[in-house]
Write a protein that holds these residues in place. Sequence first.
Motif, PDB file in Angstrom:
ATOM      1  N   ILE A   1     -57.863 -34.229   3.836  1.00  0.00           N
ATOM      2  CA  ILE A   1     -57.654 -32.897   3.256  1.00  0.00           C
ATOM      3  C   ILE A   1     -58.163 -32.947   1.821  1.00  0.00           C
ATOM      4  O   ILE A   1     -57.471 -33.458   0.939  1.00  0.00           O
ATOM      5  CB  ILE A   1     -56.163 -32.501   3.269  1.00  0.00           C
ATOM      6  N   PRO A   2     -59.362 -32.428   1.574  1.00  0.00           N
ATOM      7  CA  PRO A   2     -59.841 -32.431   0.187  1.00  0.00           C
ATOM      8  C   PRO A   2     -58.922 -31.551  -0.660  1.00  0.00           C
ATOM      9  O   PRO A   2     -58.501 -30.480  -0.214  1.00  0.00           O
ATOM     10  CB  PRO A   2     -61.250 -31.813   0.282  1.00  0.00           C
ATOM     11  N   HIS A   3     -58.594 -32.004  -1.843  1.00  0.00           N
ATOM     12  CA  HIS A   3     -57.725 -31.189  -2.699  1.00  0.00           C
ATOM     13  C   HIS A   3     -57.950 -31.559  -4.159  1.00  0.00           C
ATOM     14  O   HIS A   3     -58.497 -32.619  -4.477  1.00  0.00           O
ATOM     15  CB  HIS A   3     -56.257 -31.338  -2.306  1.00  0.00           C
ATOM     16  N   ALA A   4     -57.500 -30.657  -5.020  1.00  0.00           N
ATOM     17  CA  ALA A   4     -57.530 -30.903  -6.453  1.00  0.00           C
ATOM     18  C   ALA A   4     -56.321 -31.755  -6.839  1.00  0.00           C
ATOM     19  O   ALA A   4     -55.402 -31.937  -6.052  1.00  0.00           O
ATOM     20  CB  ALA A   4     -57.509 -29.569  -7.198  1.00  0.00           C
ATOM     21  N   GLY A   5     -56.330 -32.257  -8.067  1.00  0.00           N
ATOM     22  CA  GLY A   5     -55.172 -32.988  -8.574  1.00  0.00           C
ATOM     23  C   GLY A   5     -55.140 -34.405  -8.050  1.00  0.00           C
ATOM     24  O   GLY A   5     -56.039 -34.853  -7.346  1.00  0.00           O
TER      25      GLY A   5
ATOM     26  N   ALA B   1     -52.828 -28.457  -5.754  1.00  0.00           N
ATOM     27  CA  ALA B   1     -53.713 -29.170  -4.826  1.00  0.00           C
ATOM     28  C   ALA B   1     -54.802 -28.258  -4.274  1.00  0.00           C
ATOM     29  O   ALA B   1     -55.909 -28.696  -3.974  1.00  0.00           O
ATOM     30  CB  ALA B   1     -52.892 -29.785  -3.697  1.00  0.00           C
TER      31      ALA B   1
ATOM     32  N   TYR C   1     -60.985 -31.826   6.942  1.00  0.00           N
ATOM     33  CA  TYR C   1     -60.177 -31.367   8.082  1.00  0.00           C
ATOM     34  C   TYR C   1     -60.681 -30.054   8.654  1.00  0.00           C
ATOM     35  O   TYR C   1     -60.536 -29.791   9.835  1.00  0.00           O
ATOM     36  CB  TYR C   1     -58.704 -31.257   7.672  1.00  0.00           C
ATOM     37  N   ASP C   2     -61.284 -29.214   7.797  1.00  0.00           N
ATOM     38  CA  ASP C   2     -61.712 -27.916   8.302  1.00  0.00           C
ATOM     39  C   ASP C   2     -63.112 -27.966   8.894  1.00  0.00           C
ATOM     40  O   ASP C   2     -63.599 -26.982   9.416  1.00  0.00           O
ATOM     41  CB  ASP C   2     -61.618 -26.858   7.198  1.00  0.00           C
TER      42      ASP C   2
ATOM     43  N   ARG D   1     -58.525 -22.123  -0.555  1.00  0.00           N
ATOM     44  CA  ARG D   1     -59.416 -23.244  -0.887  1.00  0.00           C
ATOM     45  C   ARG D   1     -60.490 -23.436   0.181  1.00  0.00           C
ATOM     46  O   ARG D   1     -61.657 -23.663  -0.141  1.00  0.00           O
ATOM     47  CB  ARG D   1     -58.590 -24.523  -1.042  1.00  0.00           C
TER      48      ARG D   1
END
Lengths: 246, 246
Positions: free
Chosen positions: A216-220, B120, A182-183, B239
């Motif tokens: 939206i790349p994210h952890a978890g 996240a 997204y960024d 992030r």
Amino acid sequence: MQRLRRLIADRRARRADAAFIIEGPQLVDEAVAAGVEFEAQFIPVDRPESSIGGAGPVHLLSPGVFERVAPTEQPRPPVAVARATEHDARAILQHAAFIVALEAIADPGNLGTIIRSAEAAGADGVVLTPGSVDPHNPKVVRAAAGSLFRIPVLEASLSDVHDGGLTLWGTTSHSEQSPQAYDRADLTGRVAVVLGTEAHGLSADAVGYIDRWLTIPHAGPAESLNVAMAGTVLAFEVRRQRAAEL
Amino acid sequence: MQRLRRLIADRRARRADAAFIIEGPQLVDEAVAAGVEFEAQFIPVDRPESSIGGAGPVHLLSPGVFERVAPTEQPRPPVAVARATEHDARAILQHAAFIVALEAIADPGNLGTIIRSAEAAGADGVVLTPGSVDPHNPKVVRAAAGSLFRIPVLEASLSDVHDGGLTLWGTTSHSEQSPQAYDRADLTGRVAVVLGTEAHGLSADAVGYIDRWLTIPHAGPAESLNVAMAGTVLAFEVRRQRAAEL
């Protein structure tokens, strides 16, 4: 009283009357300040100071009755009947630079949060496709914390958004669509960010209108962001990119 | 049964027993997967299939009793008693690269959302200062949607965060502190993003520990972003800046 209860509980009654309920001094104040029109306000007879100027003719209720007709368990007066603002969705979409569009959003709290985010991020409107929760549902009105009175919330289709000339960016957590982070996506043009439901993403019908995909790349785990959080992150990314352009 | 009710309703009982309640198959599954330890699980006698492996010895309750001891009105089995994970806050803070710190947060739903966002966004932990809502409050457990089991939630002071060697970035909506716009602040080092309550911002005590200030520029009135939305936007900005650096 019957009418109040219907406007609280029944979407069709709200639609038929083009009216909805706003409860509590802060929200009613914000609605008055935003130019919302009122039909009437209801207050307990022992709290005559709780009426608000500009929120319509005052009706006094005995305290027990006031509690029974209000949308929450411990209502704060006034409970007001407001007129729903009619928006010309097509006209707004023709000129909008930034729209947040939601397909069939069901949770009132999530919708309220997204309406707040959209306003704060400077969006020109929020589009709800058919099958979404009613934006005049009392829980949405409360969760939107006044933003509902200041940003157009449009019941329209993704086809209408497309016809408005906006680029539709679909959000996805699947790699099949080869989404851009997204960024790194260029969100500076006339854009509509389109979010689906948490459980199922965008429907096959919706996918037909999507021009590009972002994620939206994210952890978890995949479900760690709900639709309200994702909408907030995306709305502020659009704002950030536009501010950086100036 | 008495104990279940105490663990649901009474923070001191949770503290004394280092135990808390997790309700429903999805959350209990996530807790088992995350390595949470369990003391016991309770299910209605007519739903023997609702027990979950790894969630402790199974106790059968008559259906009426099950509903009465559960934390919600329409509980889904199992209702499990889990052991609170003990974290060494100082040790974690010594090595953390990215912390979200909350001063005296009160709303369980907002705390739950911030725990999700922090996970996240890849934070190493969430710090709650004294006076915050209990992270093992059943409403927080529910709102955190499993993230509580995977990211350390530390009860610590801003002094502890400072002693960990992190740069404390205070969030403010006031211009007195000459804050930087959050997307222009350099958040790539070892940082703690510190958020106050919605109503009052950071206390005078907290301000003494703040190294730098940031703000989230936005449209609409000052209160349009609640603490959960602000925390989500900031966590994802940290992030984003880190991903851009790679």
